[in-house]
Design a protein around this motif. Sequence first.
Motif, PDB file in Angstrom:
ATOM      1  N   SER A  33      17.869 -60.905 -27.738  1.00 56.06           N
ATOM      2  CA  SER A  33      17.716 -59.687 -28.538  1.00 56.06           C
ATOM      3  C   SER A  33      18.942 -59.351 -29.374  1.00 56.06           C
ATOM      4  CB  SER A  33      17.370 -58.499 -27.635  1.00 56.06           C
ATOM      5  OG  SER A  33      18.492 -58.108 -26.857  1.00 56.06           O
ATOM      6  N   SER A  56      14.390 -58.781 -37.564  1.00 53.11           N
ATOM      7  CA  SER A  56      14.581 -59.052 -36.136  1.00 53.11           C
ATOM      8  C   SER A  56      13.343 -58.665 -35.338  1.00 53.11           C
ATOM      9  CB  SER A  56      15.797 -58.278 -35.620  1.00 53.11           C
ATOM     10  OG  SER A  56      16.964 -58.634 -36.342  1.00 53.11           O
ATOM     11  N   PHE A  75      11.071 -60.979 -32.953  1.00 48.17           N
ATOM     12  CA  PHE A  75      10.723 -60.620 -31.574  1.00 48.17           C
ATOM     13  C   PHE A  75       9.206 -60.640 -31.385  1.00 48.17           C
ATOM     14  CE2 PHE A  75      14.708 -57.738 -31.697  1.00 48.17           C
ATOM     15  CZ  PHE A  75      15.525 -58.837 -31.513  1.00 48.17           C
TER      16      PHE A  75
END
Length: 199
Positions: free
Chosen positions: A138, A178, A182
């Motif tokens: 992450s 991002s 994910f």
Amino acid sequence: MTTPLNHPRPTALAIWLILAGVVGWIAAFELTVERMKLLADPTASAACDISLLVQCGANLQSWQGSVFGFPNPILGLTGWMAPVVVGAALLANARFARWFWLAFGLGVTGALAFVIWLISQSIYVLGTLCPWCMVTWSVTIPTFFAVIMHLLRIGAIPVPERVQRVAGSLMAWVPLMSIGAFAVIGLLAQLRLNWIAEF
């Protein structure tokens, strides 16, 4: 053309690098502690072993968990210091040469490549979702996007001025990029492991 020497101080990037480095280091530290516990007692369960699907033990004890002959988290303990140092230096108004940015970008790209490989191994080979590993993912993914966009916008990577401007605009989209990454990982894990049914 904007050069690495005259670009304004990237405060947001600097703060992110420090935060990402700290979070990544904590994840690496926790994984290192768990690996040491398992080395001392191979029959023990790691504290992050929540279920057969969500666990660290299988990852840590697999060959994928020690690709270079030592536990992977040791790489994190050393590697995550680099973003912290670079971020702090940027906040102190340091100016880095092109070769430094390229070396840093290469390191971040290598980290992303390694993380992508670990994700594939975790989902498709080990069949697990390691909590502390996911914390590492992450922060690695957005760090890659942010650093590469920065290298493009300051001209550290030789590109036309138009590409520099686009990269500068895309910096604001790093969080969305991002989240998209994910989502792809979550979808792949769902298709392979049906992780939603576990919660």
